[in-house]
Design an enzyme around this catalytic site. Structure first.
Site, PDB file in Angstrom:
ATOM      1  N   SER A 126       5.669  34.483-120.343  1.00  0.00           N
ATOM      2  CA  SER A 126       4.896  34.256-121.589  1.00  0.00           C
ATOM      3  C   SER A 126       6.055  33.376-122.701  1.00  0.00           C
ATOM      4  O   SER A 126       6.796  34.528-123.091  1.00  0.00           O
ATOM      5  CB  SER A 126       4.215  35.345-121.031  1.00  0.00           C
ATOM      6  OG  SER A 126       2.885  35.147-122.623  1.00  0.00           O
ATOM      7  N   ALA A 127       5.300  32.387-123.291  1.00  0.00           N
ATOM      8  CA  ALA A 127       5.493  32.009-124.569  1.00  0.00           C
ATOM      9  C   ALA A 127       4.536  31.522-125.023  1.00  0.00           C
ATOM     10  O   ALA A 127       3.629  31.619-124.686  1.00  0.00           O
ATOM     11  CB  ALA A 127       6.857  31.057-123.728  1.00  0.00           C
ATOM     12  N   SER A 128       4.849  30.828-126.548  1.00  0.00           N
ATOM     13  CA  SER A 128       3.443  30.227-127.854  1.00  0.00           C
ATOM     14  C   SER A 128       3.208  29.487-126.868  1.00  0.00           C
ATOM     15  O   SER A 128       1.630  29.666-126.908  1.00  0.00           O
ATOM     16  CB  SER A 128       4.499  29.952-128.493  1.00  0.00           C
ATOM     17  OG  SER A 128       5.154  28.387-128.777  1.00  0.00           O
ATOM     18  N   GLN A 131       2.020  29.866-119.719  1.00  0.00           N
ATOM     19  CA  GLN A 131       2.338  31.546-119.129  1.00  0.00           C
ATOM     20  C   GLN A 131       2.761  31.437-117.333  1.00  0.00           C
ATOM     21  O   GLN A 131       1.874  30.154-117.349  1.00  0.00           O
ATOM     22  CB  GLN A 131       2.270  32.135-118.899  1.00  0.00           C
ATOM     23  CG  GLN A 131       0.517  32.878-118.743  1.00  0.00           C
ATOM     24  CD  GLN A 131       0.073  34.104-119.674  1.00  0.00           C
ATOM     25  OE1 GLN A 131       0.379  34.554-121.022  1.00  0.00           O
ATOM     26  NE2 GLN A 131      -0.899  34.656-118.510  1.00  0.00           N
ATOM     27  N   VAL A 132       3.799  31.876-117.201  1.00  0.00           N
ATOM     28  CA  VAL A 132       3.697  31.075-115.221  1.00  0.00           C
ATOM     29  C   VAL A 132       3.918  32.360-114.321  1.00  0.00           C
ATOM     30  O   VAL A 132       3.870  33.472-114.811  1.00  0.00           O
ATOM     31  CB  VAL A 132       5.703  31.207-115.583  1.00  0.00           C
ATOM     32  CG1 VAL A 132       5.739  30.922-113.950  1.00  0.00           C
ATOM     33  CG2 VAL A 132       5.923  30.089-115.988  1.00  0.00           C
ATOM     34  N   LYS A 146       2.525  26.991-114.364  1.00  0.00           N
ATOM     35  CA  LYS A 146       2.805  27.052-114.918  1.00  0.00           C
ATOM     36  C   LYS A 146       1.261  26.477-115.982  1.00  0.00           C
ATOM     37  O   LYS A 146       1.035  25.774-115.727  1.00  0.00           O
ATOM     38  CB  LYS A 146       3.801  26.015-115.942  1.00  0.00           C
ATOM     39  CG  LYS A 146       3.907  26.206-117.511  1.00  0.00           C
ATOM     40  CD  LYS A 146       5.668  25.821-117.516  1.00  0.00           C
ATOM     41  CE  LYS A 146       5.659  26.206-119.894  1.00  0.00           C
ATOM     42  NZ  LYS A 146       7.098  24.842-119.786  1.00  0.00           N
ATOM     43  N   ASP A 281      17.431  21.678-123.431  1.00  0.00           N
ATOM     44  CA  ASP A 281      17.002  23.115-124.061  1.00  0.00           C
ATOM     45  C   ASP A 281      17.125  24.217-123.238  1.00  0.00           C
ATOM     46  O   ASP A 281      16.480  25.171-122.463  1.00  0.00           O
ATOM     47  CB  ASP A 281      15.089  23.606-123.743  1.00  0.00           C
ATOM     48  CG  ASP A 281      15.007  24.619-124.493  1.00  0.00           C
ATOM     49  OD1 ASP A 281      14.799  25.057-125.422  1.00  0.00           O
ATOM     50  OD2 ASP A 281      13.753  25.364-124.464  1.00  0.00           O
TER      51      ASP A 281
END
Length: 504
Positions: A126-128, A131-132, A146, A281
């Site tokens: 989970s990110a900003s 989420q996956v 995703k 990244d």
């Protein structure tokens, strides 16, 4: 809503003492002692960079992501602040499984059971922004899904607008505000967010990188399942591997860690110098290692590209650098238009020499390639050199790769590992092989252009002749008007003279 959000931002900024950035302005310095005295209860013992990082974490995921992006602009930021912002972690609580399923069913117009044979409601990451979740397609294929966070666009719009307002105030009140070009940085951040909010674009990035490394033993990129992809959903092949930061686990699996570090460098330089297209990244959270030691990449929201002009610039600079021809490095900046034309090349050369010359007396393994590039950017700033965004991404990725490689193998010699790629690439770009390659690349165009060449020459000559006739006609008209005005003036003078004679 925006007013309450602004009040919260101001409260957190004041709590962590960020007002000192504004009070550093020469016109406001007299207020510093007064403000410190009236707010004695604030604990401002921490360094300014750490307080800024804590404030961004308190403001939420969008500000965290902004801080991460800001940390890459080391050409603009003081080093202490950039180093602290690089510690920001993009980790936020996941949104509920009910919202996930509702969003998927709305996007596809079907029940979740009709879309996937199996869907794991517990997110894997989970990110900003997204989420996956893991899933299984109806043909039995394992997949990773995703999903963008719902209702994210209005939040981002409000926060970016407030960031822009804050950047405007900082440029107006902070001593270094204008030099840091904070509003341009906010604009660049908004553009990156727009890219990350379109998962079809990320899927295309993933597909391109996979094509570049198809059947490569170095890097595995998952396949995109296009039939399932939408602007808010990306479905791709599920990958299985060990996070590259779990070094002890990798050793237990029999992975050669020093070799793994060298392969990481090889992957990066292959992307940059062979393809001109690189994963920008590459932090440890986005890299896994397969059972055979093959790298596995995920998260393709930020990609860097280099044009032929960028590569030519890098080739000239690398060649001049290895030859210690710092004058040529300075001249290349001016010729590329990145340094002003009135730049004193000899002064610029001296600044570059001060950065580069000391490293030639050190063993290669003690030299940080990324740090040298960073110092060059900082030296360039004194001469108003315009830093190119694609090269900032390159520098940021190079720092990531070097840091990752040396975490795996402290004795990693980045230069020695990279040198064969640089030499091969320079030969392809600048030597006979480069000339032959460009001729081969342009040959199909010549096959089309050559038969049309006589007609194109005729058209060019005809256009030139027409332009000349038009210019001549224009000149004749102008001359005729000038003569008419002269005749009119003479007639008026003669009439006046005649009238004066008559009434004398």
């Amino acid at each position: 809503m925006r007013l309450f959000r602004l009040l919260k931002i101001l409260h957190i900024a004041f709590k962590f003492g960020l007002d000192e950035f504004v009070l550093n302005h020469s016109r406001l310095q007299f207020l510093r002692v007064t403000v410190r005295t009236l707010t004695f209860w604030r604990n401002l013992d921490k360094l300014r960079g750490e307080r800024l990082r804590l404030a961004l974490e308190a403001l939420g995921p969008i500000f965290v992501k902004f801080g991460q992006m800001l940390s890459t602009r080391r050409d603009l930021l003081p080093q202490d602040i950039a180093d602290e912002l690089a510690k920001l972690q993009d980790q936020v609580p996941p949104f509920s499984s009910e919202i996930v399923i509702s969003s998927l069913e709305k996007v596809y117009g079907k029940k979740i059971s009709e879309i996937f044979l199996k869907f794991d409601e517990i997110p894997e990451a989970s990110a900003s922004v997204a989420q996956v979740h893991f899933a299984v397609l109806h043909d039995g294929t394992e997949a990773a899904v995703k999903i963008l966070r719902p209702n994210l666009a209005p939040i981002i719009m409000h926060d970016v607008a407030l960031m822009d307002t804050g950047a405007w105030l900082a440029e107006a009140l902070w001593t270094d505000g204008k030099r840091l070009k904070l509003r341009q940085v906010v604009s660049e951040f908004a553009r990156h967010l727009d890219d990350e909010l379109d998962l079809m674009r990320e899927a295309a990035n993933c597909s391109q990188l996979r094509r570049n490394f198809l059947d490569s033993p170095l890097l595995f990129v998952p396949e995109v399942y296009w039939d399932y992809c939408r602007s808010s959903v990306m479905v791709m092949e599920r990958v299985k591997g060990t996070p590259i930061s779990h070094v002890d686990t990798l050793r237990e699996q029999g992975i050669d860690i020093p070799q793994l570090a060298r392969v990481g460098v090889e992957i990066f330089f292959t992307q940059v110098f062979r393809d001109g297209y690189f994963h920008a990244d590459m932090h440890p959270g986005n890299i896994f290692v397969g059972a055979t030691g093959q790298y596995i990449a995920v998260d393709f929201g930020i990609m860097g590209t280099l044009s032929d002009e960028d590569k030519n610039y890098l080739a000239q600079n690398f060649l001049a650098f290895f030859r210690r021809d710092y004058g040529r490095v300075a001249q290349a900046h001016v010729e590329a238009g990145w340094a002003p034309k009135d730049t004193r090349v000899d002064d610029f050369e001296s600044a570059i020499r001060a950065v580069c010359e000391p490293i030639f007396d050190k063993p290669l393994k003690e030299i940080s390639f990324g740090r040298v590039l960073l110092q060059l950017f900082q030296a360039s700033r004194q001469f108003n050199v315009e830093i190119q965004p694609q090269l900032v991404l390159l520098q940021k990725t190079l720092l990531n790769i070097e840091g990752l490689g040396r975490d795996l193998d402290p004795d990693l010699d980045l230069w020695k590992t990279a040198k064969p790629f640089l030499e091969n690439w320079m030969a392809e770009q600048l030597g006979f092989r480069g000339l032959a390659s460009r001729i081969q690349k342009e040959a199909p165009n010549w096959a089309i252009i050559l038969p049309e060449f006589p007609r194109l020459i005729h058209q060019a000559l005809a256009e030139n002749r027409n332009d000349m006739l038009e210019r001549k006609m224009t000149d004749l008209v102008i001359e005729e008007k000038r003569q008419n005005r002269l005749l009119a003036l003479i007639a008026i003078l003669l009439a006046g003279l005649l009238a004066w004679q008559i009434f004398q």
